[in-house]
Design a protein around this motif. Sequence first.
Motif, short mmCIF file in Angstrom:
data_model
loop_
_atom_site.label_atom_id
_atom_site.label_comp_id
_atom_site.label_asym_id
_atom_site.label_seq_id
_atom_site.Cartn_x
_atom_site.Cartn_y
_atom_site.Cartn_z
N LEU A 100 0.83 -1.38 -0.33
CA LEU A 100 -0.29 0.34 -0.31
C LEU A 100 0.86 0.98 0.04
CD1 LEU A 100 -3.12 0.96 0.06
CD2 LEU A 100 -2.44 0.66 2.80
N CYS A 101 1.22 1.94 -1.26
CA CYS A 101 1.90 2.93 -1.29
C CYS A 101 1.37 3.93 -1.99
CB CYS A 101 2.85 2.51 -1.88
SG CYS A 101 2.47 2.05 -3.81
N PHE A 102 2.35 5.09 -2.79
CA PHE A 102 1.33 6.00 -3.45
C PHE A 102 1.21 5.97 -4.74
CE2 PHE A 102 5.70 5.71 -4.96
CZ PHE A 102 5.81 5.54 -6.06
N ALA A 103 1.60 4.98 -5.66
CA ALA A 103 0.48 4.74 -6.35
C ALA A 103 -0.58 3.91 -6.09
CB ALA A 103 1.89 3.05 -7.09
N ASN A 104 -0.59 3.74 -4.91
CA ASN A 104 -2.19 2.70 -5.63
C ASN A 104 -3.03 3.21 -3.50
OD1 ASN A 104 -1.32 0.78 -3.01
ND2 ASN A 104 -0.66 -0.09 -4.55
N ALA A 105 -2.39 3.92 -3.33
CA ALA A 105 -3.41 4.47 -1.54
C ALA A 105 -4.89 5.36 -2.14
CB ALA A 105 -2.41 5.11 -1.33
N ASN A 106 -4.52 5.74 -3.00
CA ASN A 106 -5.69 6.60 -2.79
C ASN A 106 -6.75 5.98 -4.04
OD1 ASN A 106 -5.46 9.85 -1.63
ND2 ASN A 106 -3.99 10.21 -4.22
N PHE A 107 -6.45 5.04 -4.52
CA PHE A 107 -7.14 3.87 -5.32
C PHE A 107 -7.75 2.92 -4.35
CE2 PHE A 107 -8.11 0.27 -7.65
CZ PHE A 107 -8.76 0.93 -8.46
N VAL A 108 -7.03 2.76 -3.55
CA VAL A 108 -7.83 1.39 -2.94
C VAL A 108 -9.01 2.58 -1.45
CG1 VAL A 108 -6.48 0.05 -0.90
CG2 VAL A 108 -5.66 0.14 -2.79
N ASN A 109 -8.16 3.76 -1.11
CA ASN A 109 -9.38 4.50 -0.45
C ASN A 109 -10.25 4.43 -0.78
OD1 ASN A 109 -10.51 6.28 1.47
ND2 ASN A 109 -8.70 7.79 1.37
N GLU A 110 -10.28 5.17 -2.61
CA GLU A 110 -11.59 5.02 -3.10
C GLU A 110 -12.74 3.80 -3.31
OE1 GLU A 110 -10.76 6.75 -6.87
OE2 GLU A 110 -9.80 9.09 -5.57
N LYS A 111 -11.90 2.47 -3.59
CA LYS A 111 -12.17 1.23 -3.86
C LYS A 111 -12.90 1.07 -2.45
CE LYS A 111 -13.00 -2.42 -5.84
NZ LYS A 111 -14.30 -2.08 -7.92
N ILE A 112 -12.70 1.18 -1.40
CA ILE A 112 -13.05 0.92 0.03
C ILE A 112 -14.32 1.56 0.53
CG2 ILE A 112 -12.78 0.03 2.05
CD1 ILE A 112 -10.03 -0.17 1.59
N MET A 113 -14.17 2.79 0.19
CA MET A 113 -15.83 4.31 0.45
C MET A 113 -16.16 3.59 -0.59
SD MET A 113 -15.16 5.76 2.99
CE MET A 113 -16.73 6.80 2.79
N LYS A 114 -16.35 2.95 -1.85
CA LYS A 114 -17.50 2.94 -2.87
C LYS A 114 -18.00 1.91 -2.42
CE LYS A 114 -18.23 1.35 -7.53
NZ LYS A 114 -17.23 1.22 -8.48
N LEU A 115 -17.08 0.36 -2.00
CA LEU A 115 -17.97 -0.43 -1.19
C LEU A 115 -18.71 -0.20 0.12
CD1 LEU A 115 -15.05 -3.26 -1.52
CD2 LEU A 115 -16.52 -3.57 -2.78
N ALA A 116 -18.19 0.41 1.02
CA ALA A 116 -19.43 0.79 1.99
C ALA A 116 -20.46 1.51 1.49
CB ALA A 116 -18.28 1.93 2.51
N THR A 117 -19.64 2.12 0.47
CA THR A 117 -21.72 2.98 -0.32
C THR A 117 -22.29 2.20 -0.53
OG1 THR A 117 -20.08 5.10 -0.16
CG2 THR A 117 -22.55 4.59 -1.63
N GLU A 118 -22.07 1.19 -2.05
CA GLU A 118 -22.99 0.08 -2.42
C GLU A 118 -24.09 -0.67 -1.30
OE1 GLU A 118 -19.79 -1.87 -4.71
OE2 GLU A 118 -20.28 -0.39 -6.45
N GLU A 119 -22.88 -0.74 -0.16
CA GLU A 119 -23.45 -1.65 0.77
C GLU A 119 -24.66 -1.51 1.52
OE1 GLU A 119 -22.86 -5.17 2.59
OE2 GLU A 119 -21.53 -5.23 0.00
N GLU A 120 -24.45 0.17 1.81
CA GLU A 120 -26.10 0.75 2.44
C GLU A 120 -26.15 1.18 1.46
OE1 GLU A 120 -26.07 2.68 5.77
OE2 GLU A 120 -24.00 1.60 6.12
N GLU A 121 -25.78 1.55 0.18
CA GLU A 121 -27.63 1.52 -0.95
C GLU A 121 -28.39 0.05 -1.07
OE1 GLU A 121 -25.26 2.82 -4.50
OE2 GLU A 121 -24.91 5.19 -3.57
N GLY A 122 -27.39 -0.59 -0.94
CA GLY A 122 -27.96 -2.04 -0.77
C GLY A 122 -28.65 -2.83 0.30
N SER A 123 -28.78 -1.96 1.39
CA SER A 123 -29.80 -1.83 2.16
C SER A 123 -31.10 -0.95 2.55
CB SER A 123 -29.22 -1.92 3.88
OG SER A 123 -28.69 -0.79 3.70
#
Length: 652
Positions: A543-566
């Motif tokens: 987890l480094c400068f090259a992928n950190a922001n992408f991973v952050n956005e991906k996890i937030m997206k997963l959390a948001t999708e779970e919320e929308e699914g409920s």
Amino acid sequence: MDSLAIETGHQEIHDVERNGHAGKAQWVLNAPEPPSLWQELTGSVRETVLPHARRFSTVKDKGSLSKTVISFLHTIFPIFCWCRNYKATNFKNDLLAGLTLASLCIPQSIGYATLAKLDPQYGLYTSVIPPLIYAVMGTSRDIAIGPVAVVSLLLSSMILKLEDPEANPIPYRNLVLTTTFFAGIFQAAFGLFRLGFLVDFLSHAAIVGFVSGAAIVIGLQQMKGLLGIAHFTTKTDVISVMEAIWRAVHHSWNPHNFILGCSFLTFILITRFVGRRNRKLFWLPAIAPLISVVLSTLLVYLTRADKHGVMIIKHIKRGLNPNSVHQLQFNNPHIGEVAKIGLIVAVVALTEAIAVGRSFASIKGYHINGNQEMVAMGFMNILGSFTSCYVATGSFSRSAVNFSAGCETAMSNIVMAITVIISLELFTRLLYYTPIAILAAIILSALPGLVDLHEVYNIWKIDKLDFLACAGAFIGVLFASVEIGLLAAVTISFVKIIIISIRPGAEVLGRLPETDIFCDVDQYPMAAKNPQVLITRVKSGLLCFANANFVNEKIMKLATEEEEGSKGKRTIQVVILDMSNLTNIDVSGIASLVELHKNLASSGMELAITNPKWQVIHKLRVANFVTKIGGRVFLTIGEAVDECLGAKMAAV
């Protein structure tokens, strides 16, 4: 009263479990500091040079230094390990293998020297000193050391741009020897400092494509000898070579060379077919090149075919390897380019040798030491550059012959080298009338084994990006140059690594039924997700400068999708990040985790991490990240789920 007692009992059990989980979390948090970068570097060098030092440290304290010295000698010179149990039956097998190997090595070495644009004797020199050094320092029992086609092509095609071998043969030879010295230095450094990962940048797929393209280029280059063309293009791309052949066919080619070369090429290929059909005749394809040299030389001598246009080798210098230390050109204006060529040749030679050694080691069921192999290859090329040798490495075709002949140890290399020494002293004058077309036929006969269509098809089936690297290397070598082919392969491999690194993705985990195992829900549809917990894992080791922001956005997206699914109801209370994949993290990665924690907190969710590696948890503690997330660090995902949900229930 009974219900109250039961509830109290459950609470006590929960408290005990919670205290147990907290204790295990402390195992993670209170781990000792990991070794520093300097400690890792010095430790790796110490383990490479003297891996058994710890074993004898107590003995050394007692005053017995001899065992430590013996351990050191066994590490640097593996010959001391296997020669202790060496028996007469082993030597009998090695003697047969070594003589069989020499019968193939002598004509091939002469041919590969001409491919490298050197005098024929330099191929024989390269089959003397490097095999002897490798037999003392190498760990493979089966590998056969000497000049090879791909390395010979690399040297001639790249050094040709610095010096013309026909106009200035002596300066060209000196640059080849200097390149060999640099190649040896790089190879030894790779082994001593455990830098073998640099060799891995040439992936298996890239090597398959590169070698296949080089085999076709080498084959086309042999048309000069097979057709008896006096003046031929110095370029290696297929278009230039085909144009040169087309012009020669209409003007200056000699049919006698072509008939002689094709006749013995057919003979060698037939013997190879017979040898494959009948394993007991393994020696037949091995000695076929030597038989071809002897018969064709006699034929040319008796018929005086050299007077009718058949091109011959003529003079081969007699005697052992001369000293060439004074021929190394460290003050040459092209020294930077020579060092670069040495690095490229070192990587290609190591890749081929280690692949060959591991192939036969896996068949026989023993292990080769990769770092020691690099050190052995490095020292044999350094010493080789001092004794008129050019870059040597492990040859697959000769190693296969060595294996089939029943070699037991590296003694077969010593037998082969001694046989070549005898040939240099006694028989070089007999090779005066050897036709060049025969050398071309011998090289051509070795090329079909370099083009592995079956492996290319496997690469296509398994990984399309790997196939792209394979195709890039093949097309680059074939239609541009050897350097362009290597550059294309390495570039495509780097692009693949970058794509995987900067867009690693994250997977949602669920618990497998009746287990405490958490797996990817896409791979295992039966895995059950907890509606109150989002468990996710980053599909990357860093987890480094090259992928950190992408991973952050991906996890937030997963959390948001779970919320929308409920259906708009907030059910996710905790996001658990499984760090078992992560081997390291940098400052940007930690900053992205802090931002992720803030974003989740603003949405009413908590962040917890599980099973962080040693380096990762150390950096998170130093950055005070553990305190920021409320100490929610756990050893396993199951403990994290139980603890976080239990704390939420207690709060309610």
